[in-house]
Design a protein around this motif. Structure first.
Motif, PDB file in Angstrom:
ATOM      1  N   GLU A  80      -1.999   0.010   7.935  1.00  0.00           N
ATOM      2  CA  GLU A  80      -1.209  -0.809   7.693  1.00  0.00           C
ATOM      3  C   GLU A  80       0.062  -0.296   6.583  1.00  0.00           C
ATOM      4  OE1 GLU A  80      -3.061  -3.687   4.721  1.00  0.00           O
ATOM      5  OE2 GLU A  80      -1.260  -4.717   4.505  1.00  0.00           O
TER       6      GLU A  80
ATOM      7  N   HIS B  95       0.866  -1.189   0.022  1.00  0.00           N
ATOM      8  CA  HIS B  95       0.220   0.000  -0.111  1.00  0.00           C
ATOM      9  C   HIS B  95       0.794   1.276   0.032  1.00  0.00           C
ATOM     10  CE1 HIS B  95      -2.979  -2.871   0.753  1.00  0.00           C
ATOM     11  NE2 HIS B  95      -2.146  -3.589   1.776  1.00  0.00           N
TER      12      HIS B  95
ATOM     13  N   HIS C 290       2.866  -7.034   4.376  1.00  0.00           N
ATOM     14  CA  HIS C 290       1.469  -6.642   4.712  1.00  0.00           C
ATOM     15  C   HIS C 290       1.032  -7.158   6.193  1.00  0.00           C
ATOM     16  CE1 HIS C 290       0.062  -5.782   0.620  1.00  0.00           C
ATOM     17  NE2 HIS C 290       1.216  -6.336   0.299  1.00  0.00           N
ATOM     18  N   ALA C 291       0.055  -6.500   6.514  1.00  0.00           N
ATOM     19  CA  ALA C 291      -0.858  -7.102   7.743  1.00  0.00           C
ATOM     20  C   ALA C 291      -2.150  -7.053   7.538  1.00  0.00           C
ATOM     21  CB  ALA C 291      -0.465  -6.024   8.862  1.00  0.00           C
TER      22      ALA C 291
HETATM   23 ZN    ZN Z   1      -2.079  -5.314   2.824  1.00  0.00          ZN
END
Ligand code: ZN
Length: 304
Positions: free
Chosen positions: A131, A94, A186-187
């Motif tokens: 995130e 992101h 990512h999370a």
């Molecule tokens: Zn993500």
């Protein structure tokens, strides 16, 4: 970042620590002088030259160094240099500014077997820790450790562009860099009670611009080593809701994997919507452990 305890140590211990600290300074200075005399470093310390020695992994505050996407670690080799000559592409998932560019990131791009949004905003903890902030912080911590081991590290973004890049460009950056390993950070944003990390491996996809045939096997090796080291370094358990306890998943719907021609995996470091996982993800000390696990997993993959 400081991890120091707020309570002072007992007086005798403090005296001992002072002696040790003094010894460290003397030894460190000696090492620096030796390093200087052995032909390294031209300018004065702090003038853009690599430091002769660095403190242990903890203590980094996670702020970005100079440079962004494309910044490399040339000239920075660690005490072991085990990753010298290796290229690692880190893709911080992101972008903190995606939320201000809804229209641009909604543009559809070709991921081989489908068309998908250019990029997404990502999730956040219930308290609002994004995130995209998490992935950037973790990426910078991992970059420091990987560079210390001698790797050249390339970022797909460093929070310094208005949005994105799109998922197809994220893959292209790894391909163009001829990455020995690429990792997307990512999370997750799942329901409360869903906990733990998982690594996402590329499925075999041969469709349009996607052809993962040559990267499925090495990416699986990368993912297994990453999962093992991440678990050991963080103490986190593999996901209790994806991967049947293996910490591994395989997907064919991610452009970042479908379009990669270099070994690549995603890691979902935890579930931001679970309060216990969120407490870890928002803790800088935990993120430093995560960065170490990631570095060790990549090092395992690249040196064995
Ligand atoms: Zn993500």
């Amino acid at each position: 970042m400081s991890n120091g305890s707020t309570l002072p140590p007992p007086r005798r211990l403090r005296g001992t620590l002072l002696v040790i600290a003094a010894a460290v300074v003397v030894v460190g200075l000696g090492g620096w002088l030796f390093w200087r005399s052995s032909g390294h470093g031209g300018g004065p310390p702090g003038a853009g030259q690599p430091a002769p020695s660095r403190p242990a992994a903890n203590g980094t505050d996670g702020t970005a160094g100079p440079g962004g996407a494309g910044h490399d670690g040339a000239g920075k080799s660690g005490p072991h240099g085990s990753l010298k000559g290796k290229v690692v592409v880190i893709d911080p998932g992101h972008n903190p500014h995606n939320r201000d560019h809804g229209q641009e990131i909604a543009r559809q791009v070709d991921i081989g077997n489908d068309r998908k949004e250019c990029d997404t905003t990502g999730t956040s903890t219930n308290d609002g820790y994004a995130e995209a902030s998490f992935t950037l912080d973790l990426a910078r911590r991992a970059r420091t450790l990987l560079q210390d081991a001698g790797a050249k590290v390339v970022f797909t973004q460093n929070g310094d562009r208005p949005y994105g890049p799109c998922v197809d460009e994220r893959a292209a950056i790894g391909n163009k860099a001829h990455a020995d390993a690429a990792l997307s950070l990512h999370a997750d944003g799942s329901g409360a009670g869903n906990r733990g990390f998982h690594v996402i491996l590329p499925a075999r996809v041969t469709d349009g611009p996607a052809d993962t045939a040559s990267i499925v096997a090495p990416s699986k090796q990368l993912g297994k080593r990453l999962a093992g080291r991440f678990r050991a370094a963080t103490g986190s358990a593999p996901s209790n809701y994806i991967g049947q306890g293996t910490g591994l998943d395989v997907r064919s719907d991610l452009g970042g994997l479908n379009l990669s021609t270099v070994p690549k995996v995603f890691i979902e470091c935890g579930n931001m919507r679970d309060p216990k996982d969120a407490a870890q993800l928002t803790d800088p000390r935990w993120r430093q452990k995560a960065a170490r696990g990631i570095t060790e997993g990549i090092t395992d993959f690249l040196t064995h």
